[in-house]
Design a protein around this motif. Structure first.
Motif, mmCIF file in Angstrom:
data_model
loop_
_atom_site.group_PDB
_atom_site.id
_atom_site.type_symbol
_atom_site.label_atom_id
_atom_site.label_comp_id
_atom_site.label_asym_id
_atom_site.label_seq_id
_atom_site.Cartn_x
_atom_site.Cartn_y
_atom_site.Cartn_z
ATOM 1 N N GLU A 159 1.060 -1.228 0.361
ATOM 2 C CA GLU A 159 0.019 0.471 -0.140
ATOM 3 C C GLU A 159 0.947 0.954 0.013
ATOM 4 N N TRP A 162 2.451 3.016 -3.159
ATOM 5 C CA TRP A 162 2.417 3.369 -4.566
ATOM 6 C C TRP A 162 2.181 4.755 -3.718
ATOM 7 N N SER A 166 4.269 6.840 -7.242
ATOM 8 C CA SER A 166 2.551 6.785 -7.387
ATOM 9 C C SER A 166 2.242 6.178 -9.464
ATOM 10 N N TYR A 170 2.280 -1.893 -12.133
ATOM 11 C CA TYR A 170 2.330 -3.031 -11.082
ATOM 12 C C TYR A 170 3.734 -4.154 -10.751
ATOM 13 N N VAL A 173 6.159 -2.882 -7.769
ATOM 14 C CA VAL A 173 5.806 -3.100 -6.469
ATOM 15 C C VAL A 173 5.705 -4.339 -6.055
#
Length: 214
Positions: A159, A162, A166, A170, A173
């Protein structure tokens, strides 16, 4: 075996409303019409830090990292509950349209069936001028059902990533989250620490570490 995937939504959750001939509109929630203000009302089950599984492990791990203080503070701000970051325990029935959209999206992108996707969390970023930047993290039952604290810590870290970047992909992350979980589960492993730190600093903390070095 069911494949459980962390799905995160940060800075891209939007509730679309359009005026027609200057008319007023709202939203349908569970089939019932409500105003926009009611639809965006925060759940009442707000969690304190001690009530969030995995948070203490994650925060303690960040404190132990060999990072410049400025970079470490930036990471902790992206994790810890604060006036601009809140955590809520919610049921699977909240925000059904958003949930359906995300499950469908990641099922398609990752090439798995919808019933193989487990939704752990959603993060809503407020863009209204009076509350711009405030983040609400909604933790679903699957999050609390995770067996290992390291898994819950990894979800919370996912969480936060991001917020740190930003525009991250994907894949970036997920890769960083996996490396962090491996380190959390093997804190004495130099290899696990090196692999995580190398990737994390290069992909998510480049600006903060550069500033600290100037």
């Amino acid at each position: 075996m069911m494949l459980s995937l962390l799905i995160i939504l940060l800075a891209s959750v939007s509730f679309a409303w359009t005026g027609v001939w200057n008319g007023g509109g709202g939203l349908l929630v569970d089939g019932a019409p409500v105003t926009v203000g009611s639809a965006l009302e925060k759940p009442k089950d707000k969690l304190q830090a001690a009530q969030i599984p995995g948070l203490a492990l994650l925060v303690n791990s960040i404190h132990s990292l060999n990072l410049p203080e400025e970079a470490k503070s930036e990471v902790l701000r992206a994790i810890n509950p604060s006036a601009v970051r809140s955590y809520y325990k919610v049921s699977d029935s909240v925000y059904p349209d958003v949930r359906e959209e995300m499950v469908t999206r990641y099922s398609r992108e990752l090439g798995v069936s919808r019933d193989q996707v487990a939704l752990f969390a959603l993060t809503y970023t407020e863009n209204h001028p009076s509350q711009k930047g405030e983040r609400s993290v909604f933790l679903f039952p699957h999050f609390f059902a995770l067996k290992k604290e390291s898994e819950q810590a990894a979800v919370l870290f996912h969480e936060a990533l991001w917020q740190l970047k930003s525009f991250a992909t994907y894949q970036e992350v997920i890769r960083c989250e996996a490396l962090m979980q491996k380190y959390l589960e093997n804190p004495k492993s130099r290899e696990a620490y090196f692999n995580f730190m190398t990737y994390f600093m290069k992909n998510f903390l480049a600006n903060a570490t550069q500033k600290a070095g100037t």
